[in-house]
Motif scaffolding. Sequence first.
Motif, short mmCIF file in Angstrom:
data_model
loop_
_atom_site.label_atom_id
_atom_site.label_comp_id
_atom_site.label_asym_id
_atom_site.label_seq_id
_atom_site.Cartn_x
_atom_site.Cartn_y
_atom_site.Cartn_z
N GLY A 110 20.59 -1.07 2.16
CA GLY A 110 19.37 -0.72 2.87
C GLY A 110 19.36 0.73 3.32
N GLU A 111 20.49 1.18 3.84
CA GLU A 111 20.63 2.57 4.28
C GLU A 111 20.41 3.53 3.11
OE1 GLU A 111 24.43 5.36 5.55
OE2 GLU A 111 24.54 3.20 5.90
N LEU A 112 21.02 3.24 1.98
CA LEU A 112 20.90 4.12 0.82
C LEU A 112 19.48 4.15 0.28
CD1 LEU A 112 22.08 6.01 -1.29
CD2 LEU A 112 22.84 4.00 -2.57
N LEU A 113 18.87 2.98 0.10
CA LEU A 113 17.51 2.94 -0.45
C LEU A 113 16.51 3.57 0.51
CD1 LEU A 113 17.44 -0.58 -2.15
CD2 LEU A 113 18.00 1.64 -3.15
N ALA A 114 16.69 3.38 1.81
CA ALA A 114 15.81 4.02 2.80
C ALA A 114 15.97 5.53 2.76
CB ALA A 114 16.10 3.48 4.19
N ALA A 115 17.21 6.00 2.63
CA ALA A 115 17.45 7.45 2.55
C ALA A 115 16.82 8.04 1.31
CB ALA A 115 18.96 7.73 2.58
N LEU A 116 16.90 7.32 0.18
CA LEU A 116 16.27 7.80 -1.04
C LEU A 116 14.76 7.92 -0.86
CD1 LEU A 116 18.23 5.72 -3.70
CD2 LEU A 116 18.41 8.18 -3.29
N ALA A 117 14.15 6.90 -0.27
CA ALA A 117 12.70 6.94 -0.02
C ALA A 117 12.36 8.11 0.90
CB ALA A 117 12.23 5.63 0.58
N GLY A 118 13.19 8.33 1.91
CA GLY A 118 12.96 9.40 2.86
C GLY A 118 13.03 10.78 2.25
N ARG A 119 13.78 10.91 1.16
CA ARG A 119 13.87 12.24 0.54
C ARG A 119 13.00 12.38 -0.71
NH1 ARG A 119 20.04 11.31 -1.01
NH2 ARG A 119 19.87 11.02 -3.26
N GLY A 120 12.02 11.49 -0.85
CA GLY A 120 11.02 11.66 -1.89
C GLY A 120 11.21 10.89 -3.17
N VAL A 121 12.20 10.01 -3.23
CA VAL A 121 12.35 9.14 -4.40
C VAL A 121 11.33 8.01 -4.27
CG1 VAL A 121 13.90 7.55 -5.62
CG2 VAL A 121 14.80 9.69 -4.68
N ASP A 122 10.64 7.68 -5.34
CA ASP A 122 9.65 6.61 -5.35
C ASP A 122 10.39 5.27 -5.39
OD1 ASP A 122 7.44 4.97 -5.65
OD2 ASP A 122 7.02 5.62 -7.70
N VAL A 123 10.67 4.71 -4.22
CA VAL A 123 11.41 3.44 -4.13
C VAL A 123 10.41 2.31 -3.95
CG1 VAL A 123 13.13 2.12 -2.85
CG2 VAL A 123 13.41 4.59 -3.11
N ARG A 124 10.39 1.40 -4.91
CA ARG A 124 9.50 0.25 -4.86
C ARG A 124 10.29 -1.00 -5.21
NH1 ARG A 124 3.75 2.07 -7.41
NH2 ARG A 124 3.91 4.28 -6.84
N GLY A 125 9.98 -2.08 -4.53
CA GLY A 125 10.70 -3.31 -4.82
C GLY A 125 9.85 -4.54 -4.61
N LEU A 126 10.18 -5.59 -5.34
CA LEU A 126 9.62 -6.92 -5.15
C LEU A 126 10.79 -7.83 -4.82
CD1 LEU A 126 7.20 -7.14 -8.21
CD2 LEU A 126 6.57 -6.78 -5.82
N VAL A 127 10.72 -8.48 -3.68
CA VAL A 127 11.79 -9.40 -3.29
C VAL A 127 11.22 -10.79 -3.08
CG1 VAL A 127 13.37 -7.68 -2.37
CG2 VAL A 127 11.65 -8.65 -0.88
N TRP A 128 12.01 -11.77 -3.39
CA TRP A 128 11.62 -13.16 -3.36
C TRP A 128 11.49 -13.64 -1.92
CZ3 TRP A 128 9.78 -16.82 -6.30
CH2 TRP A 128 10.02 -18.16 -6.02
N ARG A 129 10.43 -14.33 -1.62
CA ARG A 129 10.25 -14.94 -0.29
C ARG A 129 10.77 -16.37 -0.41
NH1 ARG A 129 5.01 -16.86 2.76
NH2 ARG A 129 5.96 -17.15 4.80
N SER A 130 12.05 -16.52 -0.14
CA SER A 130 12.72 -17.80 -0.39
C SER A 130 12.84 -18.60 0.90
CB SER A 130 14.09 -17.52 -1.00
OG SER A 130 14.85 -16.70 -0.12
N HIS A 131 13.90 -19.37 1.01
CA HIS A 131 14.15 -20.19 2.20
C HIS A 131 14.24 -19.29 3.43
CE1 HIS A 131 18.33 -18.88 2.23
NE2 HIS A 131 18.29 -19.02 0.91
N PRO A 132 14.16 -19.85 4.64
CA PRO A 132 14.07 -19.02 5.86
C PRO A 132 15.16 -17.97 6.01
CG PRO A 132 13.55 -21.30 6.38
CD PRO A 132 13.99 -21.28 4.94
N LEU A 133 16.42 -18.28 5.73
CA LEU A 133 17.47 -17.28 5.88
C LEU A 133 17.32 -16.15 4.86
CD1 LEU A 133 20.61 -19.48 6.62
CD2 LEU A 133 19.23 -18.15 8.23
N GLY A 134 16.97 -16.50 3.63
CA GLY A 134 16.74 -15.47 2.61
C GLY A 134 15.55 -14.61 2.95
#
Length: 129
Positions: free
Chosen positions: A85-109
């Motif tokens: 999370g830290e790395l991907l957030a830092a990339l987005a913060g410095r202008g990298v186009d970070v896009r993702g789709l994550v699964w909305r699974s069971h409550p813990l996931g």
Amino acid sequence: MPDAADRFFLSSSERGNPDTDIDSLAVPDGAWTEGNSVTALVDGVAYFARLATELGRLESGDALWFTEWRADRDELLSAQGPAVGELLAALAGRGVDVRGLVWRSHPLGELANRGLEAEINRNGGQVLL
């Protein structure tokens, strides 16, 4: 082994989709191109360390798009970090186009995925459940 790719990639006729133009720049009846470099990373330690290295090379204007079933933002990519999370957030913060789709699974996931989503989005990325 010049024909090793034949064992791993389907030919145009094997894929059975005559409406695609994926082969327009490839070798005849093959969906791959010459000159690519492939390294098999067999275990998670090698994979995640290499992932951290390659992601660390991205610059403003580059794009990083991903999909994930479950993503823990605090998952370390190597023993010394960084956390994903830290790395991907830092990339987005410095202008990298970070896009993702994550699964909305069971409550813990879903909680884990929402944490990653929030951290990246706060820094300019676009992650959706």
